[in-house]
Design a protein around this motif. Structure first.
Motif, PDB file in Angstrom:
ATOM      1  N   ARG A 194     -17.259   4.569   7.223  1.00  0.00           N
ATOM      2  CA  ARG A 194     -16.324   4.006   6.238  1.00  0.00           C
ATOM      3  C   ARG A 194     -14.885   4.102   6.737  1.00  0.00           C
ATOM      4  N   PHE A 195     -14.543   5.225   7.351  1.00  0.00           N
ATOM      5  CA  PHE A 195     -13.177   5.405   7.842  1.00  0.00           C
ATOM      6  C   PHE A 195     -12.861   4.401   8.935  1.00  0.00           C
ATOM      7  N   ARG A 196     -13.809   4.179   9.858  1.00  0.00           N
ATOM      8  CA  ARG A 196     -13.575   3.227  10.931  1.00  0.00           C
ATOM      9  C   ARG A 196     -13.391   1.815  10.376  1.00  0.00           C
ATOM     10  N   VAL A 197     -14.189   1.449   9.387  1.00  0.00           N
ATOM     11  CA  VAL A 197     -14.058   0.120   8.797  1.00  0.00           C
ATOM     12  C   VAL A 197     -12.717  -0.012   8.066  1.00  0.00           C
ATOM     13  N   ALA A 198     -12.371   1.004   7.285  1.00  0.00           N
ATOM     14  CA  ALA A 198     -11.083   0.962   6.574  1.00  0.00           C
ATOM     15  C   ALA A 198      -9.925   0.887   7.550  1.00  0.00           C
ATOM     16  N   GLU A 199     -10.038   1.606   8.662  1.00  0.00           N
ATOM     17  CA  GLU A 199      -8.999   1.580   9.686  1.00  0.00           C
ATOM     18  C   GLU A 199      -8.857   0.178  10.269  1.00  0.00           C
ATOM     19  N   GLY A 200      -9.997  -0.497  10.510  1.00  0.00           N
ATOM     20  CA  GLY A 200      -9.948  -1.851  11.035  1.00  0.00           C
ATOM     21  C   GLY A 200      -9.337  -2.839  10.063  1.00  0.00           C
ATOM     22  N   ILE A 201      -9.632  -2.679   8.779  1.00  0.00           N
ATOM     23  CA  ILE A 201      -9.067  -3.582   7.765  1.00  0.00           C
ATOM     24  C   ILE A 201      -7.564  -3.371   7.638  1.00  0.00           C
ATOM     25  N   ARG A 202      -7.135  -2.125   7.640  1.00  0.00           N
ATOM     26  CA  ARG A 202      -5.701  -1.844   7.522  1.00  0.00           C
ATOM     27  C   ARG A 202      -4.944  -2.301   8.765  1.00  0.00           C
ATOM     28  N   GLY A 203      -5.629  -2.282   9.924  1.00  0.00           N
ATOM     29  CA  GLY A 203      -4.976  -2.719  11.152  1.00  0.00           C
ATOM     30  C   GLY A 203      -4.754  -4.221  11.196  1.00  0.00           C
TER      31      GLY A 203
ATOM     32  N   PRO B  22      -4.647  -6.574   8.154  1.00  0.00           N
ATOM     33  CA  PRO B  22      -4.795  -6.839   6.715  1.00  0.00           C
ATOM     34  C   PRO B  22      -4.884  -8.307   6.359  1.00  0.00           C
ATOM     35  N   GLY B  23      -4.342  -9.178   7.201  1.00  0.00           N
ATOM     36  CA  GLY B  23      -4.353 -10.596   6.865  1.00  0.00           C
ATOM     37  C   GLY B  23      -5.712 -11.245   7.014  1.00  0.00           C
ATOM     38  N   SER B  24      -6.654 -10.582   7.706  1.00  0.00           N
ATOM     39  CA  SER B  24      -7.947 -11.200   7.959  1.00  0.00           C
ATOM     40  C   SER B  24      -9.010 -10.803   6.955  1.00  0.00           C
ATOM     41  N   ALA B  25      -8.714  -9.924   6.038  1.00  0.00           N
ATOM     42  CA  ALA B  25      -9.700  -9.436   5.079  1.00  0.00           C
ATOM     43  C   ALA B  25      -9.370  -9.937   3.673  1.00  0.00           C
ATOM     44  N   PRO B  26     -10.394 -10.241   2.866  1.00  0.00           N
ATOM     45  CA  PRO B  26     -10.149 -10.646   1.478  1.00  0.00           C
ATOM     46  C   PRO B  26      -9.506  -9.523   0.673  1.00  0.00           C
ATOM     47  N   ARG B  27      -8.989  -9.893  -0.482  1.00  0.00           N
ATOM     48  CA  ARG B  27      -8.269  -8.936  -1.328  1.00  0.00           C
ATOM     49  C   ARG B  27      -9.143  -7.751  -1.719  1.00  0.00           C
ATOM     50  N   GLY B  28     -10.419  -8.019  -2.060  1.00  0.00           N
ATOM     51  CA  GLY B  28     -11.299  -6.926  -2.465  1.00  0.00           C
ATOM     52  C   GLY B  28     -11.485  -5.893  -1.377  1.00  0.00           C
ATOM     53  N   TRP B  29     -11.603  -6.356  -0.124  1.00  0.00           N
ATOM     54  CA  TRP B  29     -11.757  -5.411   0.986  1.00  0.00           C
ATOM     55  C   TRP B  29     -10.462  -4.662   1.257  1.00  0.00           C
ATOM     56  N   ARG B  30      -9.324  -5.315   1.115  1.00  0.00           N
ATOM     57  CA  ARG B  30      -8.044  -4.616   1.325  1.00  0.00           C
ATOM     58  C   ARG B  30      -7.870  -3.519   0.281  1.00  0.00           C
ATOM     59  N   ARG B  31      -8.243  -3.816  -0.957  1.00  0.00           N
ATOM     60  CA  ARG B  31      -8.151  -2.799  -2.010  1.00  0.00           C
ATOM     61  C   ARG B  31      -9.067  -1.617  -1.689  1.00  0.00           C
ATOM     62  N   TRP B  32     -10.284  -1.930  -1.262  1.00  0.00           N
ATOM     63  CA  TRP B  32     -11.223  -0.860  -0.909  1.00  0.00           C
ATOM     64  C   TRP B  32     -10.681  -0.007   0.233  1.00  0.00           C
ATOM     65  N   ALA B  33     -10.126  -0.645   1.258  1.00  0.00           N
ATOM     66  CA  ALA B  33      -9.631   0.093   2.419  1.00  0.00           C
ATOM     67  C   ALA B  33      -8.498   1.033   2.040  1.00  0.00           C
ATOM     68  N   GLU B  34      -7.613   0.606   1.151  1.00  0.00           N
ATOM     69  CA  GLU B  34      -6.510   1.474   0.735  1.00  0.00           C
ATOM     70  C   GLU B  34      -7.044   2.721   0.048  1.00  0.00           C
ATOM     71  N   GLU B  35      -8.087   2.555  -0.762  1.00  0.00           N
ATOM     72  CA  GLU B  35      -8.656   3.715  -1.457  1.00  0.00           C
ATOM     73  C   GLU B  35      -9.458   4.599  -0.514  1.00  0.00           C
ATOM     74  N   ALA B  36     -10.224   3.974   0.398  1.00  0.00           N
ATOM     75  CA  ALA B  36     -11.072   4.742   1.305  1.00  0.00           C
ATOM     76  C   ALA B  36     -10.266   5.489   2.347  1.00  0.00           C
ATOM     77  N   PHE B  37      -9.085   4.979   2.671  1.00  0.00           N
ATOM     78  CA  PHE B  37      -8.311   5.561   3.760  1.00  0.00           C
ATOM     79  C   PHE B  37      -7.655   6.871   3.368  1.00  0.00           C
ATOM     80  N   HIS B  38      -7.462   7.080   2.073  1.00  0.00           N
ATOM     81  CA  HIS B  38      -6.842   8.319   1.619  1.00  0.00           C
ATOM     82  C   HIS B  38      -7.920   9.373   1.462  1.00  0.00           C
ATOM     83  N   PRO B  39      -7.879  10.447   2.245  1.00  0.00           N
ATOM     84  CA  PRO B  39      -8.930  11.472   2.164  1.00  0.00           C
ATOM     85  C   PRO B  39      -8.863  12.224   0.848  1.00  0.00           C
ATOM     86  N   PRO B  40      -9.973  12.846   0.428  1.00  0.00           N
ATOM     87  CA  PRO B  40      -9.977  13.636  -0.797  1.00  0.00           C
ATOM     88  C   PRO B  40      -8.984  14.788  -0.709  1.00  0.00           C
TER      89      PRO B  40
END
Length: 413
Positions: A194-203, A205-223
């Protein structure tokens, strides 16, 4: 979709579709290639379990074009990346949902969350894909939102076939290999994907749909680290001696094997009870009290959503009553005077039933009990910058005592 007859699973076609999916959605490639394909004639199409196995019907692969198979690959891995199985379990506990009908609703709601923006730009929409508009639902919602907006009825009667597996709704299937099966991913491996995918989306951001960008922002922040420590303390308390309170025949005791002809019950463990002592003295800011309320909600989630197992006590120089978190009226934090959390500890330990874990949320400017409490203790210190940690309304040079060594100390915020 009805399963027809076909020969062995066409792995060349299946893997060609996965490669096409990775080319269409390169930021999902790590997750797509982390999935292990398992041939199964029990699944209607393709389905995933919570251990990142993808069960595939040979008949479905035989009759489905590669372009559609690529989209199904993306759809199924999306369930796992977005933790739909864990979220479904939490929703079921919180809202009292049970049974296969409710799990079907969760699968449909999860599909709506994925499908509203996953297709297009190289991915065709597969036959039978569930879209929010078909259920008269708004686009851009989360699974939890959709569950509140629809029930099973005329609009969903053609979706009884839908089955994306336990990875979509948390309900185990007959075909699942389970946690001990081969080629599953351990929880830390799943988090790494999940972290690797979120990292790729954040790197990119223009190539991913809005839903994936929202998910990546939440997944990228560790607990929050303190929540991990609290979870460890809670699990430790649950497994300690005396944590069981009743017996059940739902899972027979292992000792039954030594008593032929008899079935012995096993000890059923209950979730641990937690009492939260919140520092409400004058040195604690309104923002920190707001943060404390958020942490109390997180503690309730740590005990499986059992709000009845969480009590809260306000404490400045004196302690208030221990209030149950499950009461209907709002939870009020009262105080504003000096600080002596020893009174809060005493109130927590006097409460009945006694807590298994005491959590203290404070700025640290307090005297501490001399003796170790009779239960596990976690101290959450509000984050302070520079000299604010030693601030005192009467003595600017005062340096408060550090928490005692028997407490697990973490920073909150």
């Amino acid at each position: 979709m009805r399963q027809g007859t076909a020969g062995d699973l066409d792995l060349d076609k299946l893997y060609a579709a996965r490669l096409q999916a990775a080319r269409a959605r390169p930021y999902l490639a790590t997750a797509l290639f982390a999935l292990h394909a398992v041939e199964s004639r029990q699944v209607p199409t393709m389905a995933v379990d919570r251990h990142w196995r993808c069960y595939v019907s040979p008949a479905f692969v035989h009759r489905t074009p590669v372009e559609e198979l690529a989209s199904v690959w993306v759809h199924e891995v999306s369930h796992l990346l977005r933790d739909h199985h864990g979220r479904s379990d939490r929703v079921a506990r919180e809202r009292g949902l049970s049974g296969r009908a409710e799990r079907l609703r969760m699968n449909i709601a999860a599909d709506c969350e994925i499908n509203d923006d996953v297709f297009g730009d190289g991915l065709v929409r597969p036959e039978g894909a569930v879209l929010p508009a078909a259920l008269r639902l708004p686009e851009g919602g989360l699974m939890e939102d959709y569950l509140r907006l629809f029930g099973l009825g005329p609009l969903t009667q053609d979706l009884a076939w839908l089955d994306c597996g336990s990875g979509a709704d948390g309900l185990e299937r007959a075909w699942d290999l389970g946690p001990g099966g081969a080629n599953g991913l351990a929880p830390h491996e799943q988090d790494a994907v999940r972290f690797r995918v979120a990292e790729g989306i954040r790197g990119r951001p223009g190539s991913a749909p809005r839903g994936w960008r929202r998910w990546a922002e939440e997944a990228f922040h560790p607990p929050q680290p303190w929540r991990e420590l609290l979870g460890a303390a809670v699990r430790s308390a649950a497994s300690g001696s005396g944590a069981g309170e009743d017996y059940t025949y739902g899972r027979p005791s292992r000792r039954s094997a030594s008593v032929p002809g008899a079935v012995l019950p096993s000890l059923r463990r209950r979730p641990p009870r937690v009492c939260v002592v919140v520092d409400t003295s004058g040195s604690v800011s309104d923002a920190e009290l707001g943060s404390a309320l958020l942490e109390v909600a997180a503690i309730a989630r740590a005990v499986g959503g059992r709000r009845d197992l969480v009590g809260v006590v306000s404490c400045d120089a004196a302690a208030g009553a221990v209030l149950p978190l499950c009461r209907e009226e709002g939870l009020g934090l009262i105080g504003g005077g000096g600080t002596d959390l020893r009174a809060g500890f005493a109130a927590a330990l006097r409460s009945r039933p006694r807590p298994d874990v005491v959590v203290v949320l404070t700025d640290g400017q307090t005297p501490w009990p001399r003796e170790r409490p009779s239960c596990r203790t976690v101290v959450g210190l509000f984050r302070r910058e520079g000299s604010r940690r030693s601030w005192d309304e009467d003595d600017p040079d005062h340096v408060p005592d550090t928490p005692p060594p028997w407490a697990r100390v973490v920073t909150v915020g």
